[in-house]
Design a protein around this motif. Structure first.
Motif, PDB file in Angstrom:
ATOM      1  N   ILE A 432      27.387 -18.389  29.659  1.00  0.00           N
ATOM      2  CA  ILE A 432      26.758 -19.163  31.077  1.00  0.00           C
ATOM      3  C   ILE A 432      26.802 -17.864  31.943  1.00  0.00           C
ATOM      4  O   ILE A 432      25.612 -18.139  32.120  1.00  0.00           O
ATOM      5  CB  ILE A 432      28.255 -19.272  31.357  1.00  0.00           C
ATOM      6  CG1 ILE A 432      28.566 -20.700  30.937  1.00  0.00           C
ATOM      7  CG2 ILE A 432      27.761 -19.741  33.001  1.00  0.00           C
ATOM      8  CD1 ILE A 432      29.694 -21.266  31.700  1.00  0.00           C
ATOM      9  N   SER A 433      27.528 -16.036  31.747  1.00  0.00           N
ATOM     10  CA  SER A 433      26.821 -15.551  32.626  1.00  0.00           C
ATOM     11  C   SER A 433      25.679 -15.035  32.390  1.00  0.00           C
ATOM     12  O   SER A 433      24.391 -14.486  33.121  1.00  0.00           O
ATOM     13  CB  SER A 433      27.767 -14.182  32.830  1.00  0.00           C
ATOM     14  OG  SER A 433      28.042 -13.983  31.776  1.00  0.00           O
ATOM     15  N   GLU A 434      25.531 -15.081  31.176  1.00  0.00           N
ATOM     16  CA  GLU A 434      23.430 -14.988  30.436  1.00  0.00           C
ATOM     17  C   GLU A 434      23.080 -15.740  30.407  1.00  0.00           C
ATOM     18  O   GLU A 434      21.506 -15.188  30.087  1.00  0.00           O
ATOM     19  CB  GLU A 434      23.905 -13.569  29.181  1.00  0.00           C
ATOM     20  CG  GLU A 434      24.517 -12.668  29.504  1.00  0.00           C
ATOM     21  CD  GLU A 434      25.054 -12.298  27.753  1.00  0.00           C
ATOM     22  OE1 GLU A 434      24.656 -12.680  26.990  1.00  0.00           O
ATOM     23  OE2 GLU A 434      25.929 -11.297  27.910  1.00  0.00           O
ATOM     24  N   LYS A 435      23.183 -16.816  30.839  1.00  0.00           N
ATOM     25  CA  LYS A 435      21.897 -18.151  30.792  1.00  0.00           C
ATOM     26  C   LYS A 435      21.498 -17.799  29.232  1.00  0.00           C
ATOM     27  O   LYS A 435      20.293 -18.305  28.645  1.00  0.00           O
ATOM     28  CB  LYS A 435      20.926 -17.775  31.896  1.00  0.00           C
ATOM     29  CG  LYS A 435      21.658 -18.264  32.919  1.00  0.00           C
ATOM     30  CD  LYS A 435      21.069 -18.100  34.244  1.00  0.00           C
ATOM     31  CE  LYS A 435      21.048 -18.332  35.876  1.00  0.00           C
ATOM     32  NZ  LYS A 435      19.957 -18.703  36.801  1.00  0.00           N
ATOM     33  N   ALA A 436      23.053 -17.736  28.379  1.00  0.00           N
ATOM     34  CA  ALA A 436      21.519 -17.468  27.356  1.00  0.00           C
ATOM     35  C   ALA A 436      21.899 -19.142  25.808  1.00  0.00           C
ATOM     36  O   ALA A 436      21.773 -19.018  25.303  1.00  0.00           O
ATOM     37  CB  ALA A 436      23.354 -17.074  25.915  1.00  0.00           C
ATOM     38  N   GLU A 486      28.702 -26.025  34.445  1.00  0.00           N
ATOM     39  CA  GLU A 486      27.729 -24.576  34.597  1.00  0.00           C
ATOM     40  C   GLU A 486      27.188 -24.924  33.781  1.00  0.00           C
ATOM     41  O   GLU A 486      25.673 -24.929  33.885  1.00  0.00           O
ATOM     42  CB  GLU A 486      28.610 -22.790  34.496  1.00  0.00           C
ATOM     43  CG  GLU A 486      29.983 -23.228  35.687  1.00  0.00           C
ATOM     44  CD  GLU A 486      31.019 -22.084  35.523  1.00  0.00           C
ATOM     45  OE1 GLU A 486      30.212 -21.023  35.759  1.00  0.00           O
ATOM     46  OE2 GLU A 486      31.221 -22.188  35.480  1.00  0.00           O
ATOM     47  N   ILE A 487      27.256 -24.931  32.112  1.00  0.00           N
ATOM     48  CA  ILE A 487      26.715 -25.345  31.272  1.00  0.00           C
ATOM     49  C   ILE A 487      25.442 -26.382  31.688  1.00  0.00           C
ATOM     50  O   ILE A 487      23.955 -25.758  31.488  1.00  0.00           O
ATOM     51  CB  ILE A 487      27.319 -25.611  30.518  1.00  0.00           C
ATOM     52  CG1 ILE A 487      28.332 -24.827  29.614  1.00  0.00           C
ATOM     53  CG2 ILE A 487      26.099 -26.002  29.075  1.00  0.00           C
ATOM     54  CD1 ILE A 487      28.862 -25.059  28.589  1.00  0.00           C
ATOM     55  N   GLY A 488      25.918 -27.356  32.139  1.00  0.00           N
ATOM     56  CA  GLY A 488      24.407 -28.066  32.233  1.00  0.00           C
ATOM     57  C   GLY A 488      23.874 -27.485  33.452  1.00  0.00           C
ATOM     58  O   GLY A 488      22.615 -28.074  33.433  1.00  0.00           O
ATOM     59  N   ARG A 489      23.620 -27.658  34.414  1.00  0.00           N
ATOM     60  CA  ARG A 489      22.778 -26.801  35.322  1.00  0.00           C
ATOM     61  C   ARG A 489      22.140 -25.692  34.441  1.00  0.00           C
ATOM     62  O   ARG A 489      20.642 -25.310  35.434  1.00  0.00           O
ATOM     63  CB  ARG A 489      23.658 -25.805  36.792  1.00  0.00           C
ATOM     64  CG  ARG A 489      24.539 -27.125  38.012  1.00  0.00           C
ATOM     65  CD  ARG A 489      24.713 -26.572  38.620  1.00  0.00           C
ATOM     66  NE  ARG A 489      25.452 -27.584  39.752  1.00  0.00           N
ATOM     67  CZ  ARG A 489      25.904 -27.583  40.966  1.00  0.00           C
ATOM     68  NH1 ARG A 489      25.272 -26.475  41.629  1.00  0.00           N
ATOM     69  NH2 ARG A 489      26.602 -28.562  41.471  1.00  0.00           N
ATOM     70  N   ILE A 490      22.647 -25.074  33.678  1.00  0.00           N
ATOM     71  CA  ILE A 490      21.852 -24.036  33.513  1.00  0.00           C
ATOM     72  C   ILE A 490      20.901 -25.061  32.348  1.00  0.00           C
ATOM     73  O   ILE A 490      19.484 -24.366  32.635  1.00  0.00           O
ATOM     74  CB  ILE A 490      22.613 -23.323  32.528  1.00  0.00           C
ATOM     75  CG1 ILE A 490      23.844 -22.070  32.920  1.00  0.00           C
ATOM     76  CG2 ILE A 490      21.460 -22.607  31.184  1.00  0.00           C
ATOM     77  CD1 ILE A 490      23.988 -21.135  31.859  1.00  0.00           C
ATOM     78  N   VAL A 491      21.349 -25.843  31.698  1.00  0.00           N
ATOM     79  CA  VAL A 491      20.139 -26.421  30.860  1.00  0.00           C
ATOM     80  C   VAL A 491      20.088 -27.589  31.265  1.00  0.00           C
ATOM     81  O   VAL A 491      18.106 -27.515  31.100  1.00  0.00           O
ATOM     82  CB  VAL A 491      21.177 -27.610  29.933  1.00  0.00           C
ATOM     83  CG1 VAL A 491      19.794 -28.561  29.434  1.00  0.00           C
ATOM     84  CG2 VAL A 491      22.063 -27.312  29.009  1.00  0.00           C
TER      85      VAL A 491
END
Length: 690
Positions: A432-436, A486-491
């Motif tokens: 999450i921190s690396e938006k991987a 948090e994962i959802g926002r990255i996606v």
């Protein structure tokens, strides 16, 4: 007797009662004021005595300090003497100031007749055996002469210093001891006087208090009796309310079992007791396998009834020394104190499960709860309360995977699984921190025209060491750890950015569909984040669809999700109901005012050509959506036979491996470009017209 004298007597009686009423109030007010004044006097006298005692205590310490510094200055070397003489001078000056302040505050005079009273303060100051005034003045005078002598000797005096000689030998420990004894006696006298004065004021205050109470009682008996009854009634109500609040604070309001708060406060104490007695303690965590289904199909009243019956059966199955707790929802835990061996724990847990799993009849309907249980034992599985509950929960999940009504003990395999989950959670946080997290895209195509109706964004995670990790492995853990939002926002951000790029390039992709969980929608700023992401990327809201599951749309207004979805849809974003047919959504929500498209779950699509029941279900959903004016899409179509069956039923939009596998962004772009309709090319013929 005539009517007029009766009225006169009645008027006089009313007047007398009113006069008595106001007189009683005045007396009570006067007594209250007098009590207040006395209390103020007591507080002022107490502050005065405390200040005197502070001064006395300081003088006792200074008297010893003066003698000590005098001796130290006399015995010190010449280079050390200036500092000691300065400290000696300051102590003497402070002793003199305090003594003047003491005399001012005690208002004592040498000629006062009170000096002959052995219990007076003056006798300590001016009479035998203490002569505190004499010793204090002598100590001050001798200290001053000695300071002057030292300053003269060291050349520190401005006027030449003290010219006498020999007097400084009189400053010794005997003077300080006599002064110390005098101040000790003075402190005792001051305390004794303060106690006597306080006792006198307290007696007077007590008399006023009892008198006030007596007057209040008389007034209450004859005037305020109804009011006193009302106050008594209200007092009982307040006591009952307080007791109820105290009970509710540590008990579950529905089942009457202890709650999580009580368990948190007392679990460590139970473990310490087991450790002290060298006994085992077992945590048996229970969960109802079909509780959500009971709530959704029979209503919350049935669910509450099942919880109450479950709690009662747990009480009946365990000993009085055991603790039964409702953690929340349909989760319960039993703490078996002095649990014995593994076989004993197994016997109690299975007996409880059998009892809980007995059929429950609610309003003529038979309900099978189907409870499962997980067991963790102290000190075998964990040595603290938190880990013991975590391990019991992990064992419970293992039991639920087996079948309904199962029991599972925590094991080494589960410990390894827990370590794996902890490591995976750690890796998720790093990712999450690396938006991987990556976004793959799977198209949705029309069977009749071949046009692209949409493309779904799917999350993928390529671990640096383990390679691709399946979404079914990390998504449930992320949801449980509260990381899904948090994962959802990255996606969402990455998917919208890619779709905006395709849109600017003129690549047809229909609508971008993104899955949104309930935890994401419960975020207060989700709608603001969504609109800001769309605006920053430059993607029109009409080109975006949010896929939500049925449990989310069933969320009530208290969570704010329903209002948030209406706000998002009003801005032009489409809403799709994902996995339709697998939940318990009310048909009142399946309407064009709330939903733009239904997505038929893959379990109804797979082998639809062989399963007649699935065919009927998909046909019914299709006809329902067509009648309501809602579009549909079937997911999970993997064979040509399944596509043919969907075509016959009339389900035109399809998503599945038979159309395309999920693809990364660059591959998805190539696929979309390759499937785009070709534009006609026109050739200009050159030449003149004949």
């Amino acid at each position: 007797m005539s009517q007029q004298p009766v009225q006169t007597i009645s008027g006089r009686l009313v007047l007398l009662i009113r006069a008595g009423y106001w007189l009683a109030l005045l007396i009570i007010a006067a007594m209250v004021i007098a009590s207040f004044v006395l209390l103020q006097q007591m507080m002022a006298a107490q502050r005065h005595d405390d200040a005197l005692l502070d001064v006395v205590g300081t003088q006792k310490a200074l008297s010893q300090r003066i003698v000590f510094l005098a001796n130290a200055a006399g015995a010190a070397s010449r280079d050390q003497q200036p500092a000691l003489v300065t400290a000696f001078k300051q102590a003497t000056a402070e002793f003199e100031r305090n003594y003047d302040l003491l005399l001012e505050r005690v208002v004592a005079h040498p000629a006062s007749p009170a000096r002959f009273d052995p219990k007076s303060i003056e006798s300590v100051l001016f009479a035998k055996p203490f002569h505190l005034d004499y010793f204090s003045v002598g100590l001050i005078a001798n200290g001053g002469r000695l300071v002057s002598a030292f300053e003269s000797q060291l050349g520190m005096a401005d006027n030449g210093g003290y010219k006498g000689g020999g007097e400084r030998v009189n400053l010794d420990a005997s003077i300080a001891n006599a002064t110390l004894s005098g101040y000790a006696a003075l402190g005792q006298r001051i305390s004794a006087h303060a106690d006597a004065r306080s006792e006198t004021l307290l007696d007077l205050h007590r008399t006023l208090f009892y008198t006030t109470i007596g007057v209040i009682v008389l007034v209450a008996l004859f005037i305020f009796r109804p009011m006193s009854n009302a106050i008594l009634r209200k007092t009982h109500e307040l006591i009952d309310a307080r007791n109820s609040m105290a009970f509710i604070a540590v008990h579950d309001g529905l089942t009457g079992l202890h709650n999580r708060t009580f368990l948190t406060d007392h679990f460590d104490r139970l473990i310490k007791g087991a450790q002290r007695r060298r006994e085992r303690l077992a945590a048996v965590q229970l969960d109802l396998d079909r509780f959500k289904q009971i709530n959704d199909t029979l209503g919350h009243a049935a669910g509450d009834y099942v919880l109450v019956v479950t709690a009662q059966r747990m009480r009946d199955s365990c000993r009085t020394s055991d603790l039964c707790v409702r953690l929340g929802g349909d989760e319960f835990v039993m703490i078996l104190d002095g649990a014995g061996g593994t076989e004993d724990i197994n016997m109690v847990a299975r007996r409880t499960l059998r009892k809980v799993n007995e059929p429950i009849v609610f309003q003529g309907t038979t309900i099978l709860p189907g409870a499962s249980a997980g067991v963790a034992v102290y000190p075998v599985d964990a040595d603290n309360a938190r880990d013991l509950l975590v391990h019991a929960d992990l064992a419970l999940h293992c039991a639920k995977k087996q079948n309904g009504g199962s029991l599972s003990f925590f094991s080494e395999e589960l410990r390894q699984e827990l370590d794996h989950r902890k490591q995976l959670e750690h890796d998720i946080r790093i990712a999450i921190s690396e938006k991987a997290f990556q976004v793959y895209f799977q198209p949705q195509v029309s069977l009749s025209s071949g046009t692209i109706g949409g493309i779904e964004a799917l999350v993928r995670w390529k671990h640096a060491e383990r390679g691709m990790i399946a979404p079914g492995e990390f998504i449930p853990l992320a949801e449980k750890c509260g990381l899904m939002a948090e994962i959802g926002r990255i996606v969402i951000a990455k998917a919208i950015s890619a779709a905006a790029e395709w849109n600017r390039a003129g690549i047809a992709f229909g609508r971008l569909a993104v899955n949104v969980s309930g935890s994401e929608l419960r975020e207060p700023d989700f709608d603001a984040f969504l609109f800001e992401t769309l605006e920053r990327a430059g993607l029109p809201p009409q080109r975006l669809s949010l896929e939500i599951v049925e449990s989310v749309i069933l969320d009530d207004e208290k969570t704010g999700i329903a209002a948030k979805l209406r706000h998002i849809r009003a801005a032009g974003v489409h809403l799709e109901l994902d996995d339709f047919g697998t939940g318990y959504a009310s048909l009142s929500h399946v309407n064009p005012n709330e939903i733009d498209r239904l997505k038929i779950d893959r379990r109804f699509v797979q082998k639809i050509n062989e399963n007649g029941d699935n065919t009927k279900i998909v046909r019914a959903i299709t006809e329902l959506a067509r009648g309501l004016g809602i579009s549909i899409v079937a997911e999970g179509a993997e064979t040509e036979a399944e596509l043919d069956s969907l075509m016959v039923i009339g389900c035109d939009q399809v998503q599945g491996y038979s159309i395309a596998f999920p693809m990364p962004q660059d591959k998805a772009r190539e696929w979309l470009v390759a499937r785009a309709p070709r534009k006609a090319r026109f050739r200009v013929l050159q030449g003149s017209l004949a």
